[in-house]
Design an enzyme around this catalytic site. Structure first.
Site, mmCIF file in Angstrom:
data_model
loop_
_atom_site.group_PDB
_atom_site.id
_atom_site.type_symbol
_atom_site.label_atom_id
_atom_site.label_comp_id
_atom_site.label_asym_id
_atom_site.label_seq_id
_atom_site.Cartn_x
_atom_site.Cartn_y
_atom_site.Cartn_z
ATOM 1 N N GLY A 116 1.563 -1.641 8.576
ATOM 2 C CA GLY A 116 2.896 -1.988 8.000
ATOM 3 C C GLY A 116 3.832 -0.795 8.350
ATOM 4 O O GLY A 116 3.486 0.252 8.913
ATOM 5 N N CYS A 117 5.097 -1.005 8.062
ATOM 6 C CA CYS A 117 6.158 -0.185 8.462
ATOM 7 C C CYS A 117 5.980 1.357 7.791
ATOM 8 O O CYS A 117 5.989 2.257 8.581
ATOM 9 C CB CYS A 117 7.590 -0.813 8.159
ATOM 10 N N TYR A 118 5.674 1.347 6.413
ATOM 11 C CA TYR A 118 5.425 2.639 5.691
ATOM 12 C C TYR A 118 4.318 3.313 6.352
ATOM 13 O O TYR A 118 4.499 4.479 6.625
ATOM 14 C CB TYR A 118 5.255 2.500 4.271
ATOM 15 N N THR A 120 2.747 3.060 9.233
ATOM 16 C CA THR A 120 3.056 3.436 10.566
ATOM 17 C C THR A 120 3.774 4.968 10.566
ATOM 18 O O THR A 120 3.220 5.902 11.239
ATOM 19 C CB THR A 120 4.189 2.712 11.384
#
Length: 310
Positions: A116-118, A120
């Site tokens: 996921g972006c968060y 990462t």
């Protein structure tokens, strides 16, 4: 023969970004379903089973359905960008810089779960300190973050950009995940090597792409005589030689008056910062990335290249 790549969900936000990153590449062959046929289950199953690598840009349930469609076909390798398999023990976690062995795990895996972006940003800050023995596994980690609104997919893009939308959002910034049960928390805990569930507070700003993730720490509650310098050194050592993740020098961070969430928009890079004052009791760790770059589509293409080329 060029490897065949099928993006299942290519008309969504992440899928479109992957196609953009792969435009003009002649080393792979992209399989595609016309948008008008995207609900054709038989054609979709044929495409999945005809691919060398299938990239799943789908909601969790649809991703699980796609995996089931190729369950008996070991020639198809999978990259799942949904949340469905990110803590599954049989799936390699697709954060190549997470530790020294991760590139090899991804390269040799049949199934890769795209981060996921968060997470990462959060894992990128937390895991090196855990591996260096500076951050106790039961530390009460808090993660505060703001993302560009494209992270919410086509629905949120429409809500933010279309004033006539029945659920239009005109706020410049809003907080969500108020119950502290965000779907990204399990992967933060698992891949952050934490025994205690982190407190995660996400928010969205009125900008399309970009992300800031913050992890503030009390130095007195860390291990190994932790300081501004030792924390920065642990991060710098962990990512030494990497071309995607950059640990910004302390002297350069000290000269900054602000961090702009959109600085790395339209890139696949991530910058990590350690902010604080020498001798102070606290530090603030900050990750800067594009929520659709290193945080989604860019990572998927990076993982595909590792799977194809090692």
């Amino acid at each position: 023969m060029r490897p065949k790549i099928f993006i299942d969900g290519e008309h969504g936000t992440t899928g479109l970004q992957i196609r953009t990153r792969m435009a003009g590449r002649t080393d792979v062959e992209l399989l595609s379903i016309p948008e008008a046929e995207r609900r054709n289950a038989a054609l979709r199953e044929d495409m999945l089973n005809g691919a060398d690598v299938a990239i799943l840009c789908l909601p969790d349930d649809a991703a699980k359905e796609a995996v089931a469609m190729v369950a008996g076909n070991n020639s198809v390798r999978l990259i799942d960008t949904s949340t469905a398999h990110r803590v599954h023990p049989d799936w390699a976690y697709g954060f190549a810089e997470m530790d020294p062995e991760q590139r090899g795990r991804i390269a040799g895996a049949r199934c890769v779960a795209n981060p996921g972006c968060y997470p990462t940003g959060a894992i990128g800050l937390i895991r090196p300190l855990r591996m260096a023995g500076l951050l106790p596994e039961d530390y009460p980690v808090t993660v505060n973050a703001v993302s560009g609104y494209t992270g919410g997919g086509k629905q949120m893009i429409a809500q933010m950009e279309d004033a006539a939308h029945p659920e239009h959002i005109d706020a410049p910034h809003f907080l969500y995940g108020l119950t502290l049960k965000h779907k990204h928390v399990p992967e933060m805990q698992t891949h952050g090597l934490l025994s205690r569930t982190p407190l995660f507070s996400p928010s969205v700003g009125r900008f399309p792409q970009g992300m800031i993730v913050q992890v503030p720490l009390h130095l007195a509650d860390l291990s190994g005589n932790a300081s501004l310098g030792t924390i920065h050194a642990a991060l710098a050592d962990h990512y030494a030689g990497q071309d995607v993740v950059e640990v910004v020098a302390l002297k350069d961070s000290a000269q900054l008056a602000r961090i702009d969430a959109v600085e790395l928009a339209d890139t696949d890079r991530m910058k990590l910062f350690v902010f604080g004052t020498a001798g102070a009791a606290h530090v603030n760790l900050v990750a800067l990335l594009d929520n659709l770059g290193k945080g989604a589509s860019g990572a998927a293409v990076q993982n595909m290249d590792l799977m194809l080329n090692g």
